[in-house]
Design an enzyme around this catalytic site. Structure first.
Site, short mmCIF file in Angstrom:
data_model
loop_
_atom_site.label_atom_id
_atom_site.label_comp_id
_atom_site.label_asym_id
_atom_site.label_seq_id
_atom_site.Cartn_x
_atom_site.Cartn_y
_atom_site.Cartn_z
N GLU A 276 -4.83 10.87 17.67
CA GLU A 276 -5.30 12.26 17.62
C GLU A 276 -6.08 12.51 16.33
O GLU A 276 -7.15 13.15 16.34
CB GLU A 276 -4.10 13.22 17.72
CG GLU A 276 -3.41 13.21 19.07
CD GLU A 276 -2.47 12.03 19.27
OE1 GLU A 276 -1.98 11.85 20.39
OE2 GLU A 276 -2.25 11.26 18.30
N SER B 188 4.19 -1.73 4.41
CA SER B 188 4.32 -3.10 4.89
C SER B 188 4.60 -4.06 3.73
O SER B 188 3.91 -4.03 2.71
CB SER B 188 3.04 -3.54 5.60
OG SER B 188 2.81 -2.75 6.75
N GLN C 279 0.83 -1.21 0.00
CA GLN C 279 0.00 0.00 0.00
C GLN C 279 0.86 1.26 0.00
O GLN C 279 1.65 1.46 0.93
CB GLN C 279 -0.91 -0.02 1.24
CG GLN C 279 -1.74 1.24 1.42
CD GLN C 279 -2.76 1.08 2.54
OE1 GLN C 279 -3.70 0.32 2.44
NE2 GLN C 279 -2.57 1.82 3.62
N GLY C 280 0.72 2.08 -1.03
CA GLY C 280 1.50 3.31 -1.13
C GLY C 280 0.67 4.53 -0.78
O GLY C 280 0.27 5.28 -1.67
N TYR C 281 0.41 4.71 0.50
CA TYR C 281 -0.37 5.86 0.98
C TYR C 281 0.53 6.86 1.73
O TYR C 281 0.79 7.95 1.26
CB TYR C 281 -1.48 5.38 1.91
CG TYR C 281 -2.77 4.97 1.24
CD1 TYR C 281 -2.85 4.75 -0.14
CD2 TYR C 281 -3.92 4.77 1.98
CE1 TYR C 281 -4.03 4.36 -0.74
CE2 TYR C 281 -5.12 4.39 1.39
CZ TYR C 281 -5.17 4.19 0.03
OH TYR C 281 -6.34 3.81 -0.56
N GLU D 76 -11.25 -2.12 4.46
CA GLU D 76 -10.32 -2.59 5.47
C GLU D 76 -11.03 -2.90 6.79
O GLU D 76 -10.56 -3.72 7.58
CB GLU D 76 -9.24 -1.52 5.70
CG GLU D 76 -8.10 -1.94 6.59
CD GLU D 76 -7.02 -0.89 6.69
OE1 GLU D 76 -5.84 -1.24 6.84
OE2 GLU D 76 -7.35 0.32 6.58
#
Length: 397
Positions: free
Chosen positions: A376, A168, A131-133, A251
């Site tokens: 937060e 990951s 995942q490239g976020y 997800e």
């Protein structure tokens, strides 16, 4: 939502449990309870072989629609599969990003050609995704991504430049889905696109990030004019934010119950040690164990509530609280594990000084409240998007 299990469901439960007992043995026996959070570096090749074993039994994509190659199982049977998988000690899934995130996203937003080209590799356990976020300046603030992509002069390829972080299993992945800015001058969630990028190219560099545990399942990924075909754009240019948010909704689907069964396995280990070393006689520790047990039940009931709505990627209120709830619970479990271990928590037996299961759990859970959106940020999401409260004042730098 209260899921009731019919006689047919219970027969299916026996089918799942029996298959796992028969196949999670022999060459795969060492994988039991391995490869989960904090242990994802373990047995990568063996776990890929396990993915192919799952595929041989048609246990990948059990909830996918039949037209996409899945089993089309009911929600109750999907719940049963994930629970029995975790109960049997099924290893952390190398293909979970493809199966749980990419597959549903392609089913919802991909073209028939994209689906036919990419879904089979997930279903047969031969292709793996990352995942490239997140980026160095856009972790919890995902809308601030600066990775950029542009079409080349031919219009046939996207060229991608930028950096992703906390990726990951990028070192094991064949593909990466990348949220990139394709509209020059755009800001925030505008002008973003959702691209699928093959990892096997010289223009992509994967650099491991060593964690407190000494392992490196996370990575930095550098894109230097990385290339992907124009056909690997999901949706239209500028649809990236909508698709990225839908993916986060997927997800929070049925697999959350499998995650909770893994949590149950960890709690069971804490309880076992507390009974063995006498920590269970401490009234304060007993109270904390009881609170952990009750908290895990609350997570389960909230997940069932999430599943009572349509599984279309939309984030309902009950889904918006889930990351904050489970990460806080799991972080507390890590601290409880150390207190139950007592002095042994700070001791490693001998070289090569391998951390035991609960020591790794504790160190890894320090990150739970940070990755995937810090606590937060999660509270802001709940306040603004779930409760409709005024947005936090933001000052442009």
């Amino acid at each position: 939502m209260k899921i009731g299990f019919s006689a047919a469901d219970e027969a299916f439960r026996q089918e799942v449990a029996q298959w796992l007992a028969e196949h999670l043995d022999g060459e795969f026996a060492a994988l039991r309870f391995r490869g989960g959070p904090g242990d994802e570096h373990s047995y990568p090749e063996e776990r890929k072989a396990w993915e192919r074993e799952l595929a041989s039994g048609a246990w990948i994509g059990v909830g996918w629609a039949r037209e996409h190659g899945g089993r089309g199982l009911s929600i109750s049977q999907q719940v049963i599969f994930h629970e029995e998988y975790a109960r049997a000690g099924g290893p952390g899934r190398m293909g979970h990003i493809g199966e749980g995130l990419v597959g549903p996203t392609l089913a919802a937003f991909g073209t028939p050609t994209q689906q036919q080209r990419l879904l089979p590799g997930i279903l047969d356990g031969s292709q793996y995704w990352c995942q490239g976020y997140s980026e160095p300046g856009a972790g919890s603030d995902l809308a601030n991504v600066q990775t950029r992509a542009r079409l080349d002069d031919s219009g046939e390829h996207w060229l991608i430049s930028g950096q992703k972080v906390w990726t990951s299993l990028a070192h094991e992945a064949d593909w990466c889905f990348v949220l990139a800015r394709t509209e020059p001058g755009s800001q925030g969630h505008h002008g973003l696109s959702f691209l699928l990028v093959p990892m096997a190219q010289d223009n992509i560099r994967v650099q491991p990030i060593q964690q407190l545990t000494g392992t490196s399942e996370f990575n930095e990924v550098f894109f230097d004019q990385a290339v992907t075909h124009a056909d690997n754009l999901i949706g239209q240019p500028g649809d990236g934010w909508k698709i990225a948010m839908a993916l986060l909704g997927f997800e929070r689907g049925v697999s959350t119950l499998g995650q909770q069964m893994q949590f149950q396995n960890e709690l069971d280990e804490v309880i076992r040690i507390a009974r063995t070393n006498g920590a269970a006689q401490d009234p304060l520790l007993r109270q904390r164990i009881a609170q952990a047990w009750a908290g895990l039940k609350v997570l389960r009931y909230n997940s069932l509530r999430m599943l009572s709505g349509p599984q279309d990627g939309n984030l309902g209120r009950e889904a918006m609280i889930y990351k904050l709830a489970w990460s806080t619970w799991h972080s507390d479990l890590g601290k409880l594990a150390m207190d139950v271990l007592g002095d042994a928590a700070e001791i490693l037996d001998a070289a090569p000084y391998q951390l035991n299961r609960l020591q790794s759990l504790f160190l890894f859970t320090r990150s739970d409240t940070l990755y995937g959106g810090s606590n937060e940020i999660q509270r802001n999401v709940i306040a603004e998007r779930a409760l409709g409260m005024p947005r936090e004042v933001r000052v442009n730098g």
